[in-house]
Write an enzyme that holds these catalytic residues in place. Sequence first.
Site, PDB file in Angstrom:
ATOM      1  N   VAL A 191      77.840  36.643  70.128  1.00 13.61           N
ATOM      2  CA  VAL A 191      79.040  35.907  69.696  1.00 13.61           C
ATOM      3  C   VAL A 191      78.666  34.525  69.136  1.00 13.61           C
ATOM      4  CG1 VAL A 191      81.316  35.058  70.392  1.00 13.61           C
ATOM      5  CG2 VAL A 191      80.381  37.123  71.470  1.00 13.61           C
ATOM      6  N   GLU A 241      91.318  33.589  73.162  1.00 20.47           N
ATOM      7  CA  GLU A 241      91.809  34.801  72.485  1.00 20.47           C
ATOM      8  C   GLU A 241      90.738  35.887  72.409  1.00 20.47           C
ATOM      9  OE1 GLU A 241      94.265  37.044  71.633  1.00 20.47           O
ATOM     10  OE2 GLU A 241      95.296  35.296  70.861  1.00 20.47           O
ATOM     11  N   GLU A 262      78.288  45.405  77.200  1.00 17.96           N
ATOM     12  CA  GLU A 262      77.772  44.229  77.904  1.00 17.96           C
ATOM     13  C   GLU A 262      76.327  44.506  78.313  1.00 17.96           C
ATOM     14  OE1 GLU A 262      79.308  41.290  78.769  1.00 17.96           O
ATOM     15  OE2 GLU A 262      81.073  41.872  77.632  1.00 17.96           O
ATOM     16  N   ASP A 320      85.213  45.267  83.213  1.00 14.26           N
ATOM     17  CA  ASP A 320      85.520  44.455  82.033  1.00 14.26           C
ATOM     18  C   ASP A 320      86.997  44.628  81.648  1.00 14.26           C
ATOM     19  OD1 ASP A 320      84.477  42.960  79.507  1.00 14.26           O
ATOM     20  OD2 ASP A 320      85.601  44.659  78.731  1.00 14.26           O
ATOM     21  N   LYS A 352      90.070  41.714  81.741  1.00 18.58           N
ATOM     22  CA  LYS A 352      90.943  41.353  80.617  1.00 18.58           C
ATOM     23  C   LYS A 352      92.421  41.535  80.993  1.00 18.58           C
ATOM     24  CE  LYS A 352      87.552  42.720  77.203  1.00 18.58           C
ATOM     25  NZ  LYS A 352      87.064  43.815  76.379  1.00 18.58           N
TER      26      LYS A 352
HETATM   27  N1  LIG Z   1      79.581  40.764  72.433  1.00 18.43           N
HETATM   28  C1  LIG Z   1      80.874  40.977  72.264  1.00 18.43           C
HETATM   29  O1  LIG Z   1      81.286  41.806  71.447  1.00 18.43           O
HETATM   30  C2  LIG Z   1      81.880  40.160  73.054  1.00 18.43           C
HETATM   31  C3  LIG Z   1      83.258  40.330  72.782  1.00 18.43           C
HETATM   32  C4  LIG Z   1      84.179  39.541  73.475  1.00 18.43           C
HETATM   33  C5  LIG Z   1      83.741  38.657  74.437  1.00 18.43           C
HETATM   34  N2  LIG Z   1      82.389  38.542  74.723  1.00 18.43           N
HETATM   35  C6  LIG Z   1      81.976  37.585  75.757  1.00 18.43           C
HETATM   36  O2  LIG Z   1      81.305  36.520  75.121  1.00 18.43           O
HETATM   37  C7  LIG Z   1      80.286  36.007  75.990  1.00 18.43           C
HETATM   38  C8  LIG Z   1      78.941  36.049  75.250  1.00 18.43           C
HETATM   39  O3  LIG Z   1      78.651  37.403  74.937  1.00 18.43           O
HETATM   40  P1  LIG Z   1      77.407  37.789  74.017  1.00 18.43           P
HETATM   41  O4  LIG Z   1      77.573  39.240  73.724  1.00 18.43           O
HETATM   42  O5  LIG Z   1      77.299  36.828  72.881  1.00 18.43           O
HETATM   43  O6  LIG Z   1      76.192  37.578  75.036  1.00 18.43           O
HETATM   44  P2  LIG Z   1      74.624  37.569  74.716  1.00 18.43           P
HETATM   45  O7  LIG Z   1      74.363  38.147  73.359  1.00 18.43           O
HETATM   46  O8  LIG Z   1      73.949  38.147  75.896  1.00 18.43           O
HETATM   47  O9  LIG Z   1      74.285  36.000  74.605  1.00 18.43           O
HETATM   48  C9  LIG Z   1      74.412  35.166  75.699  1.00 18.43           C
HETATM   49  C10 LIG Z   1      73.989  33.766  75.301  1.00 18.43           C
HETATM   50  O10 LIG Z   1      74.265  32.887  76.403  1.00 18.43           O
HETATM   51  C11 LIG Z   1      73.147  32.040  76.583  1.00 18.43           C
HETATM   52  N3  LIG Z   1      73.163  31.543  77.978  1.00 18.43           N
HETATM   53  C12 LIG Z   1      73.189  32.268  79.127  1.00 18.43           C
HETATM   54  N4  LIG Z   1      73.283  31.442  80.192  1.00 18.43           N
HETATM   55  C13 LIG Z   1      73.306  30.178  79.697  1.00 18.43           C
HETATM   56  C14 LIG Z   1      73.407  28.893  80.283  1.00 18.43           C
HETATM   57  N5  LIG Z   1      73.494  28.741  81.595  1.00 18.43           N
HETATM   58  N6  LIG Z   1      73.446  27.817  79.462  1.00 18.43           N
HETATM   59  C15 LIG Z   1      73.354  27.952  78.112  1.00 18.43           C
HETATM   60  N7  LIG Z   1      73.278  29.160  77.498  1.00 18.43           N
HETATM   61  C16 LIG Z   1      73.252  30.239  78.275  1.00 18.43           C
HETATM   62  C17 LIG Z   1      71.939  32.896  76.232  1.00 18.43           C
HETATM   63  O11 LIG Z   1      70.861  32.038  75.966  1.00 18.43           O
HETATM   64  P3  LIG Z   1      69.459  32.598  75.410  1.00 18.43           P
HETATM   65  O12 LIG Z   1      69.723  32.984  73.982  1.00 18.43           O
HETATM   66  O13 LIG Z   1      68.561  31.432  75.528  1.00 18.43           O
HETATM   67  O14 LIG Z   1      69.085  33.768  76.286  1.00 18.43           O
HETATM   68  C18 LIG Z   1      72.489  33.635  75.007  1.00 18.43           C
HETATM   69  O15 LIG Z   1      72.305  32.835  73.843  1.00 18.43           O
HETATM   70  C19 LIG Z   1      80.310  36.873  77.249  1.00 18.43           C
HETATM   71  O16 LIG Z   1      81.097  36.233  78.217  1.00 18.43           O
HETATM   72  C20 LIG Z   1      81.007  38.144  76.789  1.00 18.43           C
HETATM   73  O17 LIG Z   1      81.693  38.786  77.830  1.00 18.43           O
HETATM   74  C21 LIG Z   1      81.450  39.273  74.040  1.00 18.43           C
END
Ligand SMILES: NC(=O)c1ccc[n+]([C@@H]2O[C@H](COP(=O)([O-])OP(=O)(O)OC[C@H]3O[C@@H](n4cnc5c(N)ncnc54)[C@H](OP(=O)(O)O)[C@@H]3O)[C@@H](O)[C@H]2O)c1
Length: 418
Positions: A17, A123, A184, A195, A199
Amino acid sequence: METHKELTIGLFGFGVVGEGLYKVLQLTPSLKARLKKVCIKNPLKKRNAPASLFTTNKDELLYDPEINVIVEVIDDADAAFHIVSTALQNGKDVVSASKKMIAEHLPALLHLQQQTDRSLLYESAACASIPVIRNLEEYYDNDLLHSIKAIVNGSTNFILTKMFEEGLDFKQALIMAQQLGFAESNPKLDVEGYDAVNKWTFLLTHAYGIVESPENILFNGIQNLQAGDSIVAKEKSHQIKLVAQAQKLQNGKVAAFVLPQFVKPNDHLAFVKNEYNGVVIESGFADKQFFYGKGAGSLPTASAVLSDISALRYQYKYEYKKLYHHRPHELATDVFLRVYVSFDDLAYIPKDRFEWLEEWHAQEERKYLVGVIAFSELKENNWWKENNTSLILTPDPVIEDVELRKLKKKSLELAGII
Ligand SMILES: NC(=O)c1ccc[n+]([C@@H]2O[C@H](COP(=O)([O-])OP(=O)(O)OC[C@H]3O[C@@H](n4cnc5c(N)ncnc54)[C@H](OP(=O)(O)O)[C@@H]3O)[C@@H](O)[C@H]2O)c1
């Protein structure tokens, strides 16, 4: 005259994201939002952005007086709560995508928003690209919402589509969902319904003013579904979907749950395939409305984050109208559900706890029944999730006036009609 607030953003997270948002912001110069710093966890990872943008020190963002918006898109719910609450307390507006964090800390987040008078928008946490929260807040700002029924988890919907329509087995479908960024990092969260119920927790707040913790909502995922269930679904011309549902009852309470459900071909949700999400809202005068869009993925999720950032330019806040301006609704426990249950051995099924049975198929290798059971029986017991048992709601599963129906059924039986 330009009245929009200037936005200087501190971004937490540069994963699916976060990086998506970085791209989207670059393609939207008209927003005039400046990304000042990005905080990540691992300083050694290669990033598709200038190195000077990154830090691992969260305080560089949280205590920078120039940064007035914190965008939090990390995958660690505890750290996310700390970031979001500190940012609000430091007078910053916040946009978050972390559904688990929001669901688990909703009462504290409601309190913080009131206490700090800052805005917290999320959102993208509900159905990624579908603007359902703002619609529930602004458009359905009345007491006439009969029901809301939705597919809110793109990953399970993708797996079900691949399994039941394209013949993949569960593992193949899950790996494909993960490779495409729809699941996830921990698949249990998606597959076992966590999940979706997370929501549903805050969507219930925006729809009906209900503030409950996720564990108080009846839910299950798709982990117990069996190949035999798909054969029965096909025989009945139904599809199987993981459906989140909330329905206002005659007594004013709201029946809410997240469970696998048989969906008829003419149901709007039957149209929702793969990683897409769909929401069907039924209200007093408008009848049914259907929202459809991508429920996961980098750019679709980032687009909702962008829309929240844009709303901050005119100081938009959720008013939680159903909670603060109307009498909030209560969750119902005194309701009944029509369910299909398939099982290996009848010994595992407490069939005397059903109000009545409508179908019974014992001759096949995999046996199943269709019957009506108290919501509280499912809420308080786990037999329906154990020993290879699979429970799927039938279409229109909520039954309210069960005593009356039982009497009618009895009189028809006595008259020899059924
Ligand atoms: N993916 C989707 O389609 C989607 C849709 C809706 C909502 N979401 C929500 O959006 C959020 C992010 O999802 P994602 O899919 O983007 O996850 P992701 O690809 O696993 O990325 C997670 C990011 O968070 C960083 N991170 C983790 N702990 C941290 C901390 N303590 N301080 C600073 N940075 C930290 C990681 O750093 P590093 O890069 O250094 O490892 C990584 O850049 C989640 O809560 C998820 O539920 C995701």
